[in-house]
Scaffold this motif. Structure first.
Motif, PDB file in Angstrom:
ATOM      1  N   MET A 172      45.443  49.078  42.098  1.00  0.00           N
ATOM      2  CA  MET A 172      46.545  48.949  41.143  1.00  0.00           C
ATOM      3  C   MET A 172      46.988  47.493  41.014  1.00  0.00           C
ATOM      4  N   PHE A 173      47.020  46.774  42.155  1.00  0.00           N
ATOM      5  CA  PHE A 173      47.555  45.412  42.158  1.00  0.00           C
ATOM      6  C   PHE A 173      46.672  44.423  41.395  1.00  0.00           C
ATOM      7  N   TYR A 174      45.370  44.429  41.673  1.00  0.00           N
ATOM      8  CA  TYR A 174      44.518  43.382  41.128  1.00  0.00           C
ATOM      9  C   TYR A 174      44.360  43.443  39.605  1.00  0.00           C
ATOM     10  N   PRO A 175      44.272  44.617  38.976  1.00  0.00           N
ATOM     11  CA  PRO A 175      44.257  44.621  37.507  1.00  0.00           C
ATOM     12  C   PRO A 175      45.521  44.042  36.879  1.00  0.00           C
ATOM     13  N   VAL A 176      46.690  44.363  37.485  1.00  0.00           N
ATOM     14  CA  VAL A 176      47.938  43.784  36.980  1.00  0.00           C
ATOM     15  C   VAL A 176      47.912  42.263  37.135  1.00  0.00           C
ATOM     16  N   LEU A 177      47.434  41.823  38.290  1.00  0.00           N
ATOM     17  CA  LEU A 177      47.326  40.389  38.525  1.00  0.00           C
ATOM     18  C   LEU A 177      46.380  39.740  37.520  1.00  0.00           C
ATOM     19  N   GLY A 178      45.271  40.421  37.208  1.00  0.00           N
ATOM     20  CA  GLY A 178      44.322  39.873  36.242  1.00  0.00           C
ATOM     21  C   GLY A 178      44.929  39.690  34.863  1.00  0.00           C
ATOM     22  N   VAL A 179      45.744  40.634  34.442  1.00  0.00           N
ATOM     23  CA  VAL A 179      46.420  40.515  33.139  1.00  0.00           C
ATOM     24  C   VAL A 179      47.368  39.321  33.143  1.00  0.00           C
ATOM     25  N   ALA A 180      48.133  39.197  34.215  1.00  0.00           N
ATOM     26  CA  ALA A 180      49.062  38.074  34.326  1.00  0.00           C
ATOM     27  C   ALA A 180      48.322  36.746  34.334  1.00  0.00           C
ATOM     28  N   ASN A 181      47.227  36.685  35.078  1.00  0.00           N
ATOM     29  CA  ASN A 181      46.466  35.430  35.160  1.00  0.00           C
ATOM     30  C   ASN A 181      45.911  35.018  33.803  1.00  0.00           C
ATOM     31  N   ALA A 182      45.436  35.974  33.037  1.00  0.00           N
ATOM     32  CA  ALA A 182      44.889  35.653  31.717  1.00  0.00           C
ATOM     33  C   ALA A 182      45.952  35.026  30.816  1.00  0.00           C
ATOM     34  N   ARG A 183      47.198  35.469  30.971  1.00  0.00           N
ATOM     35  CA  ARG A 183      48.291  34.950  30.145  1.00  0.00           C
ATOM     36  C   ARG A 183      48.836  33.622  30.659  1.00  0.00           C
ATOM     37  N   GLY A 230      43.282  36.497  42.421  1.00  0.00           N
ATOM     38  CA  GLY A 230      42.526  37.203  41.389  1.00  0.00           C
ATOM     39  C   GLY A 230      41.028  37.074  41.607  1.00  0.00           C
ATOM     40  N   ALA A 231      40.582  35.871  41.989  1.00  0.00           N
ATOM     41  CA  ALA A 231      39.159  35.665  42.269  1.00  0.00           C
ATOM     42  C   ALA A 231      38.723  36.472  43.482  1.00  0.00           C
ATOM     43  N   LEU A 232      39.552  36.507  44.517  1.00  0.00           N
ATOM     44  CA  LEU A 232      39.215  37.286  45.704  1.00  0.00           C
ATOM     45  C   LEU A 232      39.183  38.785  45.385  1.00  0.00           C
ATOM     46  N   GLY A 233      40.024  39.216  44.484  1.00  0.00           N
ATOM     47  CA  GLY A 233      40.011  40.621  44.085  1.00  0.00           C
ATOM     48  C   GLY A 233      38.729  41.029  43.393  1.00  0.00           C
ATOM     49  N   ARG A 234      38.036  40.067  42.802  1.00  0.00           N
ATOM     50  CA  ARG A 234      36.757  40.364  42.140  1.00  0.00           C
ATOM     51  C   ARG A 234      35.563  40.247  43.089  1.00  0.00           C
ATOM     52  N   PHE A 235      35.799  39.724  44.291  1.00  0.00           N
ATOM     53  CA  PHE A 235      34.708  39.510  45.240  1.00  0.00           C
ATOM     54  C   PHE A 235      34.332  40.811  45.928  1.00  0.00           C
ATOM     55  N   ASP A 236      33.047  41.099  45.996  1.00  0.00           N
ATOM     56  CA  ASP A 236      32.576  42.294  46.691  1.00  0.00           C
ATOM     57  C   ASP A 236      31.151  42.044  47.180  1.00  0.00           C
ATOM     58  N   ALA A 237      31.016  41.774  48.471  1.00  0.00           N
ATOM     59  CA  ALA A 237      29.706  41.488  49.055  1.00  0.00           C
ATOM     60  C   ALA A 237      29.019  42.742  49.590  1.00  0.00           C
ATOM     61  N   ARG A 238      29.675  43.881  49.531  1.00  0.00           N
ATOM     62  CA  ARG A 238      29.130  45.087  50.170  1.00  0.00           C
ATOM     63  C   ARG A 238      27.746  45.486  49.666  1.00  0.00           C
TER      64      ARG A 238
END
Length: 310
Positions: A172-183, A230-238
């Motif tokens: 829930m948090f990271y998508p909201v953060l992504g919207v804010a970052n884009a603006r 926001g960048a860390l929220g997109r990171f996924d090394a799994r």
């Protein structure tokens, strides 16, 4: 709503570190830090780099490439271990983009950070390193192996994870953060650039430990945090951790509330033949619990280097 989230993130980060710096009674002594210099990376920008050089009397000393944590700098993350590390290794570290004296790019992108590190190695004439990362730096070390496997002899990953978005709250948090970052990214960048422009080219040496640490912490603008998170929220090394084929050690902080210990253990379990060490403190152990954390971390570095030489 989104602006309120951004301000809250910044306030929490600043308050947490300020409280630790003012209240802790367990700061290690400030060592004589190796000097840094500004290095121009053609097509990328100017980076602030610390290179300890080859240790005296050590033949073919391995090089450690140190990646620092979120909201800090190379000096602030690694000052408590730099003396021990450079006694037997060449140590190279740089302030990452949007942190301290790092490059202020249009966006903060993890891939750009690790490519900056590779370009720095090119400029210094270094072919192969052990990539070492703490917290955010652990994500960068993983990604350094992914993008530059021919240059990665080993990995040491401390207080970190393979993914920052791993539960419902994160989802829930990271998508909201992504919207804010884009603006608001342009505003963030301007504020980060303003702080960066006001810094001396090279940090001034400190005498009193807490004052030096607070000044070094303030060299990274709190306005960088939403973009970096926001960048860390997109990171996924799994999806690719099982492909790691170099000696790797994972240092887990057992009372970590910033990066839950379960995520750290999951990272270790996913890497083939990873060496696992555990320390009893929290996420800021690299500074505030260093007397227990440092020997465990140094042992992990030694074990990875020993595997390289075997």
């Amino acid at each position: 709503m989104t602006t309120r989230v951004i301000r809250t993130v910044g306030r929490v980060a600043v308050h947490g570190v300020r409280t630790g710096i003012r209240r802790t009674q367990h700061f290690p002594d400030l060592p004589q830090l190796p000097p840094g210099r500004v290095l121009d990376l053609p097509g990328r920008g100017e980076v602030f780099v610390i290179d300890s050089g080859a240790p005296e009397g050590v033949v073919d000393a391995p090089t450690l490439l140190l990646f620092h944590g979120l909201a800090t700098t190379s000096y602030l993350t690694w000052f408590s271990t730099i003396d021990e590390l450079r006694a037997t290794h060449r140590v190279v570290m740089l302030d990452q983009r949007w942190h301290g004296r790092g490059i202020v790019s249009e966006r903060f992108v993890l891939e750009d950070c690790v490519d900056d590190a590779a370009a720095t190695l090119d400029a210094l004439g270094i072919d192969r390193v052990v990539a070492v990362g703490y917290s955010m730096g652990g994500a960068l070390a993983q990604l350094f192996w992914r993008r530059h496997p021919e240059r990665t002899g080993g990995l040491v990953l401390a207080s970190t994870a393979a993914c920052w978005k791993a539960n419902l709250g994160d989802a829930m948090f990271y998508p909201v953060l992504g919207v804010a970052n884009a603006r608001l990214r342009g505003h963030y960048r301007a504020r980060v650039a303003e702080v960066r422009a006001g810094l001396p080219v090279v940090p001034e040496p400190g005498e009193e430990m807490p004052a030096w640490a607070w000044a070094e912490f303030r060299s990274t603008s709190a306005w960088a945090m939403p973009e970096v998170l926001g960048a860390l929220g997109r990171f996924d090394a799994r999806p690719w951790l099982a492909e790691i084929d170099v000696p790797t050690a994972v240092v887990i902080t057992a009372r970590d509330h910033a990066i839950p210990t379960a995520r750290q253990r999951a990272l270790a379990a996913a890497i083939p033949d990873a060496i696992v060490h555990e320390t009893p403190g929290g996420h800021a152990s690299v500074v505030f619990d260093v007397h227990r954390w440092r020997p465990v971390f140094l042992a992990a570095v030694d074990e990875v280097v020993a595997r390289l030489e075997a």
